[in-house]
Motif scaffolding. Structure first.
Motif, PDB file in Angstrom:
ATOM      1  N   GLN A  99      32.489  39.885  25.904  1.00  0.00           N
ATOM      2  CA  GLN A  99      32.704  41.543  26.649  1.00  0.00           C
ATOM      3  C   GLN A  99      33.512  42.092  25.667  1.00  0.00           C
ATOM      4  O   GLN A  99      33.041  43.356  26.783  1.00  0.00           O
ATOM      5  CB  GLN A  99      34.505  40.718  27.204  1.00  0.00           C
ATOM      6  CG  GLN A  99      34.667  39.755  27.814  1.00  0.00           C
ATOM      7  CD  GLN A  99      35.631  39.255  28.326  1.00  0.00           C
ATOM      8  OE1 GLN A  99      37.187  38.728  27.623  1.00  0.00           O
ATOM      9  NE2 GLN A  99      36.455  39.513  29.483  1.00  0.00           N
ATOM     10  N   ASN A 123      41.634  36.215  31.489  1.00  0.00           N
ATOM     11  CA  ASN A 123      41.488  36.049  33.373  1.00  0.00           C
ATOM     12  C   ASN A 123      42.809  34.549  32.638  1.00  0.00           C
ATOM     13  O   ASN A 123      43.550  34.850  33.642  1.00  0.00           O
ATOM     14  CB  ASN A 123      40.047  35.519  32.961  1.00  0.00           C
ATOM     15  CG  ASN A 123      38.611  36.056  33.518  1.00  0.00           C
ATOM     16  OD1 ASN A 123      38.940  36.900  33.640  1.00  0.00           O
ATOM     17  ND2 ASN A 123      37.407  34.837  33.327  1.00  0.00           N
ATOM     18  N   ASN A 132      35.331  36.193  36.563  1.00  0.00           N
ATOM     19  CA  ASN A 132      36.855  37.155  36.389  1.00  0.00           C
ATOM     20  C   ASN A 132      37.709  35.437  37.051  1.00  0.00           C
ATOM     21  O   ASN A 132      38.948  36.202  36.559  1.00  0.00           O
ATOM     22  CB  ASN A 132      37.045  38.225  37.748  1.00  0.00           C
ATOM     23  CG  ASN A 132      35.968  39.019  36.980  1.00  0.00           C
ATOM     24  OD1 ASN A 132      35.540  39.171  36.312  1.00  0.00           O
ATOM     25  ND2 ASN A 132      36.429  39.783  38.422  1.00  0.00           N
ATOM     26  N   ARG A 142      45.885  36.889  33.090  1.00  0.00           N
ATOM     27  CA  ARG A 142      45.861  37.049  34.667  1.00  0.00           C
ATOM     28  C   ARG A 142      45.996  36.425  35.570  1.00  0.00           C
ATOM     29  O   ARG A 142      46.890  36.930  36.560  1.00  0.00           O
ATOM     30  CB  ARG A 142      44.766  37.845  34.939  1.00  0.00           C
ATOM     31  CG  ARG A 142      44.256  38.603  36.932  1.00  0.00           C
ATOM     32  CD  ARG A 142      43.071  38.669  36.792  1.00  0.00           C
ATOM     33  NE  ARG A 142      42.343  40.175  35.465  1.00  0.00           N
ATOM     34  CZ  ARG A 142      41.534  40.599  35.452  1.00  0.00           C
ATOM     35  NH1 ARG A 142      40.411  38.729  35.758  1.00  0.00           N
ATOM     36  NH2 ARG A 142      40.792  40.904  34.613  1.00  0.00           N
ATOM     37  N   ASP A 172      44.920  46.156  34.824  1.00  0.00           N
ATOM     38  CA  ASP A 172      44.770  45.913  33.972  1.00  0.00           C
ATOM     39  C   ASP A 172      45.028  46.316  32.120  1.00  0.00           C
ATOM     40  O   ASP A 172      44.658  45.890  31.278  1.00  0.00           O
ATOM     41  CB  ASP A 172      43.279  47.195  33.805  1.00  0.00           C
ATOM     42  CG  ASP A 172      41.960  46.457  34.601  1.00  0.00           C
ATOM     43  OD1 ASP A 172      41.977  45.607  34.850  1.00  0.00           O
ATOM     44  OD2 ASP A 172      41.261  47.769  35.436  1.00  0.00           O
ATOM     45  N   GLU A 199      32.896  40.305  44.477  1.00  0.00           N
ATOM     46  CA  GLU A 199      33.811  39.291  44.132  1.00  0.00           C
ATOM     47  C   GLU A 199      32.722  38.699  42.594  1.00  0.00           C
ATOM     48  O   GLU A 199      31.417  38.310  42.677  1.00  0.00           O
ATOM     49  CB  GLU A 199      34.300  37.753  44.821  1.00  0.00           C
ATOM     50  CG  GLU A 199      35.253  38.376  45.579  1.00  0.00           C
ATOM     51  CD  GLU A 199      36.617  39.146  44.983  1.00  0.00           C
ATOM     52  OE1 GLU A 199      36.349  38.728  43.922  1.00  0.00           O
ATOM     53  OE2 GLU A 199      38.075  38.937  45.538  1.00  0.00           O
ATOM     54  N   ASP A 200      33.095  39.128  41.712  1.00  0.00           N
ATOM     55  CA  ASP A 200      32.942  38.256  40.316  1.00  0.00           C
ATOM     56  C   ASP A 200      33.622  37.053  40.129  1.00  0.00           C
ATOM     57  O   ASP A 200      34.561  37.000  39.722  1.00  0.00           O
ATOM     58  CB  ASP A 200      33.003  39.652  39.561  1.00  0.00           C
ATOM     59  CG  ASP A 200      32.078  39.453  38.253  1.00  0.00           C
ATOM     60  OD1 ASP A 200      31.642  38.167  37.740  1.00  0.00           O
ATOM     61  OD2 ASP A 200      31.931  40.122  36.880  1.00  0.00           O
TER      62      ASP A 200
END
Length: 230
Positions: A84, A183, A175, A186, A114, A171-172
């Motif tokens: 990343q 992740n 994620n 989140r 974020d 959509e990825d």
């Protein structure tokens, strides 16, 4: 509030194909900004990455917007960093090249969630005072500025806007991959915090902004102190 853009200011828009950047592009065009679309293909998801690039290129074509893309080799650029971080560094290096060409402003799709995730990650990693404020609304570089118009907007509001205006996005799947700490923050930590205290995301977002202001004030104070000593 942040003085990010002048009316009708032309700019680049970094568009991945996800909901955040597709909504950002729609909002900026609705506000009358001439936009040029920039897309980075990290090549990490094979055919899905190719599909993202084609999706964004076709969207730009339908809207009559200039489109630029670049392929980067994240694996080759890791050099001891996480995937990343290597991907981020490659993206920003290319963004700076585009700013040199003009226009000298680029909009990024970072939003309130974020910023909260980044604050928590920085605290977990012990990154220090310069990481307390999370993601800034503006990053000034030699070639221009990176601005984040959606930074005060939550993910839920962005999704609602996309539905309301019929904005298509991709959509990825990465994620949701728990191998990435962000992740897990989140998908696990933030929902737990929200369960423990309703409104935790909003509270953390306000705290991030206050910490950013405090850090900026402390830096200015240190600069003045240093100047007084010279």
């Amino acid at each position: 509030r942040e003085g990010l853009l002048q009316p009708a200011e032309p700019l680049w828009v970094a568009v991945s194909g996800g909901v955040d950047s597709m909504v950002l592009l729609h909002v900026l065009r609705s506000l009358g900004h001439p936009c040029q679309v920039a897309h980075v293909d990290h090549g990490l998801r094979g055919a899905e990455s190719d599909g993202d690039r084609r999706f964004v290129e076709q969207a730009a074509l339908r809207l009559g917007l200039p489109f630029r893309s670049v392929n980067v080799d994240v694996q080759d650029a890791k050099d001891g960093r996480s995937l990343q971080m290597a991907a981020r560094d490659l993206r920003y290096a290319w963004f700076k090249e585009l700013l040199n060409e003009g226009p000298d402003t680029m909009a990024l799709g970072h939003h309130r969630d974020d910023a909260v995730e980044t604050l928590l990650l920085n605290l977990l990693r012990g990154i220090g005072a310069h990481g307390w404020g999370g993601i800034p609304p503006v990053t000034t570089v030699a070639a221009g500025r990176l601005v984040r118009p959606l930074l005060g907007v939550g993910r839920d509001a962005i999704l609602a806007y996309a539905v309301q205006h019929g904005i298509l996005f991709r959509e990825d799947a990465s994620n949701a991959d728990p191998k990435y700490l962000r992740n897990r923050v989140r998908g696990e930590l933030l929902p737990l915090m929200e369960d423990l205290r309703t409104g935790a995301r909003s509270t953390l977002a306000r705290a991030s902004g206050l910490l950013r202001e405090l850090h900026g004030a402390a830096r200015m104070h240190l600069v003045r102190e240093a100047q007084d000593l010279m």
